[in-house]
Design a protein around this motif. Structure first.
Motif, PDB file in Angstrom:
ATOM      1  N   THR A  32      -4.316   3.302   0.646  1.00 51.81           N
ATOM      2  CA  THR A  32      -3.849   2.585  -0.543  1.00 51.81           C
ATOM      3  C   THR A  32      -3.674   3.587  -1.686  1.00 51.81           C
ATOM      4  OG1 THR A  32      -6.051   2.169  -1.448  1.00 51.81           O
ATOM      5  CG2 THR A  32      -5.176   0.517   0.100  1.00 51.81           C
ATOM      6  N   PRO A  33      -2.848   3.239  -2.664  1.00 54.56           N
ATOM      7  CA  PRO A  33      -2.723   4.114  -3.838  1.00 54.56           C
ATOM      8  C   PRO A  33      -4.052   4.275  -4.579  1.00 54.56           C
ATOM      9  CG  PRO A  33      -0.893   2.564  -3.754  1.00 54.56           C
ATOM     10  CD  PRO A  33      -1.871   2.148  -2.687  1.00 54.56           C
ATOM     11  N   GLU A  34      -4.882   3.249  -4.562  1.00 57.37           N
ATOM     12  CA  GLU A  34      -6.183   3.329  -5.227  1.00 57.37           C
ATOM     13  C   GLU A  34      -7.069   4.379  -4.571  1.00 57.37           C
ATOM     14  OE1 GLU A  34      -4.044  -0.157  -6.117  1.00 57.37           O
ATOM     15  OE2 GLU A  34      -4.809   0.341  -4.139  1.00 57.37           O
ATOM     16  N   GLU A  35      -7.091   4.420  -3.254  1.00 58.01           N
ATOM     17  CA  GLU A  35      -7.858   5.450  -2.538  1.00 58.01           C
ATOM     18  C   GLU A  35      -7.308   6.835  -2.843  1.00 58.01           C
ATOM     19  OE1 GLU A  35      -7.708   4.632   1.633  1.00 58.01           O
ATOM     20  OE2 GLU A  35      -8.970   2.849   1.493  1.00 58.01           O
ATOM     21  N   ALA A  36      -5.992   6.917  -2.995  1.00 56.13           N
ATOM     22  CA  ALA A  36      -5.341   8.208  -3.206  1.00 56.13           C
ATOM     23  C   ALA A  36      -5.615   8.791  -4.591  1.00 56.13           C
ATOM     24  CB  ALA A  36      -3.836   8.064  -2.992  1.00 56.13           C
ATOM     25  N   ALA A  37      -6.171   8.018  -5.497  1.00 51.74           N
ATOM     26  CA  ALA A  37      -6.416   8.491  -6.860  1.00 51.74           C
ATOM     27  C   ALA A  37      -7.353   9.702  -6.889  1.00 51.74           C
ATOM     28  CB  ALA A  37      -6.986   7.366  -7.718  1.00 51.74           C
ATOM     29  N   SER A  38      -8.144   9.904  -5.843  1.00 52.56           N
ATOM     30  CA  SER A  38      -9.065  11.049  -5.810  1.00 52.56           C
ATOM     31  C   SER A  38      -8.370  12.351  -5.406  1.00 52.56           C
ATOM     32  CB  SER A  38     -10.233  10.774  -4.859  1.00 52.56           C
ATOM     33  OG  SER A  38      -9.758  10.654  -3.528  1.00 52.56           O
ATOM     34  N   SER A  39      -7.124  12.262  -4.985  1.00 51.37           N
ATOM     35  CA  SER A  39      -6.374  13.447  -4.565  1.00 51.37           C
ATOM     36  C   SER A  39      -5.014  13.472  -5.243  1.00 51.37           C
ATOM     37  CB  SER A  39      -6.175  13.452  -3.051  1.00 51.37           C
ATOM     38  OG  SER A  39      -5.233  14.442  -2.679  1.00 51.37           O
ATOM     39  N   PRO A  40      -4.764  14.481  -6.090  1.00 57.51           N
ATOM     40  CA  PRO A  40      -3.443  14.564  -6.728  1.00 57.51           C
ATOM     41  C   PRO A  40      -2.291  14.603  -5.715  1.00 57.51           C
ATOM     42  CG  PRO A  40      -4.974  16.100  -7.759  1.00 57.51           C
ATOM     43  CD  PRO A  40      -5.674  15.527  -6.551  1.00 57.51           C
ATOM     44  N   LEU A  41      -2.520  15.263  -4.588  1.00 58.58           N
ATOM     45  CA  LEU A  41      -1.465  15.338  -3.572  1.00 58.58           C
ATOM     46  C   LEU A  41      -1.206  13.967  -2.959  1.00 58.58           C
ATOM     47  CD1 LEU A  41       0.572  16.792  -1.804  1.00 58.58           C
ATOM     48  CD2 LEU A  41      -1.319  17.486  -0.308  1.00 58.58           C
ATOM     49  N   ALA A  42      -2.249  13.285  -2.526  1.00 59.43           N
ATOM     50  CA  ALA A  42      -2.072  11.959  -1.931  1.00 59.43           C
ATOM     51  C   ALA A  42      -1.478  10.989  -2.947  1.00 59.43           C
ATOM     52  CB  ALA A  42      -3.404  11.441  -1.398  1.00 59.43           C
ATOM     53  N   GLU A  43      -1.937  11.089  -4.184  1.00 62.61           N
ATOM     54  CA  GLU A  43      -1.431  10.216  -5.236  1.00 62.61           C
ATOM     55  C   GLU A  43       0.071  10.433  -5.446  1.00 62.61           C
ATOM     56  OE1 GLU A  43      -3.290   8.724  -9.381  1.00 62.61           O
ATOM     57  OE2 GLU A  43      -3.133  10.901  -9.177  1.00 62.61           O
ATOM     58  N   ALA A  44       0.505  11.686  -5.474  1.00 63.15           N
ATOM     59  CA  ALA A  44       1.934  11.990  -5.653  1.00 63.15           C
ATOM     60  C   ALA A  44       2.762  11.439  -4.489  1.00 63.15           C
ATOM     61  CB  ALA A  44       2.139  13.495  -5.782  1.00 63.15           C
ATOM     62  N   LEU A  45       2.228  11.510  -3.291  1.00 61.12           N
ATOM     63  CA  LEU A  45       2.952  10.987  -2.135  1.00 61.12           C
ATOM     64  C   LEU A  45       3.075   9.463  -2.218  1.00 61.12           C
ATOM     65  CD1 LEU A  45       1.430  13.330   0.577  1.00 61.12           C
ATOM     66  CD2 LEU A  45       3.818  13.303  -0.190  1.00 61.12           C
ATOM     67  N   PHE A  46       2.007   8.777  -2.602  1.00 62.83           N
ATOM     68  CA  PHE A  46       2.078   7.318  -2.745  1.00 62.83           C
ATOM     69  C   PHE A  46       3.046   6.917  -3.858  1.00 62.83           C
ATOM     70  CE2 PHE A  46      -1.667   6.875  -0.060  1.00 62.83           C
ATOM     71  CZ  PHE A  46      -1.440   5.651   0.559  1.00 62.83           C
ATOM     72  N   GLU A  47       3.164   7.750  -4.899  1.00 67.43           N
ATOM     73  CA  GLU A  47       4.060   7.425  -6.010  1.00 67.43           C
ATOM     74  C   GLU A  47       5.528   7.410  -5.588  1.00 67.43           C
ATOM     75  OE1 GLU A  47       2.966  10.157  -9.124  1.00 67.43           O
ATOM     76  OE2 GLU A  47       1.196   8.962  -9.661  1.00 67.43           O
ATOM     77  N   LEU A  48       5.844   7.935  -4.425  1.00 63.83           N
ATOM     78  CA  LEU A  48       7.222   7.860  -3.923  1.00 63.83           C
ATOM     79  C   LEU A  48       7.634   6.414  -3.677  1.00 63.83           C
ATOM     80  CD1 LEU A  48       7.259  10.881  -1.438  1.00 63.83           C
ATOM     81  CD2 LEU A  48       8.412  10.722  -3.671  1.00 63.83           C
ATOM     82  N   GLY A  49       6.655   5.550  -3.485  1.00 67.01           N
ATOM     83  CA  GLY A  49       6.941   4.130  -3.306  1.00 67.01           C
ATOM     84  C   GLY A  49       7.098   3.679  -1.871  1.00 67.01           C
ATOM     85  N   ASP A  50       7.600   4.529  -1.010  1.00 63.82           N
ATOM     86  CA  ASP A  50       7.809   4.154   0.386  1.00 63.82           C
ATOM     87  C   ASP A  50       6.728   4.705   1.306  1.00 63.82           C
ATOM     88  OD1 ASP A  50      10.085   2.601   0.065  1.00 63.82           O
ATOM     89  OD2 ASP A  50      11.434   4.319   0.206  1.00 63.82           O
ATOM     90  N   VAL A  51       5.601   5.147   0.745  1.00 63.05           N
ATOM     91  CA  VAL A  51       4.502   5.710   1.532  1.00 63.05           C
ATOM     92  C   VAL A  51       3.361   4.690   1.581  1.00 63.05           C
ATOM     93  CG1 VAL A  51       2.748   7.536   1.603  1.00 63.05           C
ATOM     94  CG2 VAL A  51       5.119   8.096   1.033  1.00 63.05           C
TER      95      VAL A  51
END
Length: 193
Positions: A32-51
């Motif tokens: 989830t995007p919430e889980e990804a908040a701890s990693s700038p890389l994961a967060e940036a990937l989720f921000e693409l919208g289709d991840v």
């Protein structure tokens, strides 16, 4: 820098190899995007919208696309984010966090708690998972986590590309279960946990 891309058995997931270590030890999955908040890389990937999923392995990043997403459009965006991250030398986790809940190779989050009487059987199961199963699953862009052994049943969790793979139940039942039953007669079944 060149980022190699590999197909995985899961058509929704691609495996990206940056040619350098991603995780020093263990793995980390974000669903989830919430889980990804701890990693700038994961967060940036989720921000693409289709991840819908990001998985960090020892030397790879697996990315899962949302249903209906077009990898032809998404892949260059993912590669650009990965290139920016690895070329800049940015930390994988925010605040220097080493990943928090990463699962180091050989360490297992045992959901079911094993009976001490089964210690020898559990040691055999873990050894087979570590030496025979995890390397193969990592090749496909994922990981497998031991969750417990109770009354002949081994409980495992698939992560990364393997979690949503159409063939994951076949991998568990026919591949891993057959291997464990062959070497550890006390194993009667393998179930997803």
């Amino acid at each position: 820098m060149y980022i190699e891309t590999e197909l995985t058995p899961n058509p929704a997931t691609l495996k990206f190899l940056p040619g350098q270590p991603v995780m020093a030890a263990g793995t980390r999955e974000f669903t989830t995007p919430e889980e990804a908040a701890s990693s700038p890389l994961a967060e940036a990937l989720f921000e693409l919208g289709d991840v819908t999923g990001v998985f960090f392995g020892r030397d790879f990043v697996s990315v899962t696309a949302a249903p209906g997403a077009n990898w032809a459009d998404l892949k260059p965006q993912v590669v650009a984010i990965l290139l920016d991250h690895f070329v800049s030398g940015a930390p994988l986790f925010a605040g220097g966090d080493a990943g928090g809940i990463a699962v180091p190779a050989g360490a297992d989050d045992e959901t079911f708690g094993d009976d001490p009487a089964d210690a020898d059987v559990v040691a055999q199961i873990k050894d087979l998972l570590e030496t025979r199963v995890r390397p193969a699953v990592a090749n496909d862009g994922g990981d497998i986590i031991y969750r417990g052994f109770r009354e002949g049943v081994v409980y495992l969790t698939m992560q990364g590309a393997c979690a949503g793979c159409p063939s994951s139940s076949a991998t568990l039942k026919h591949g891993i279960e057959s291997l464990l039953k062959h070497y550890v007669p006390e194993v009667s079944e393998v179930r997803a946990a």
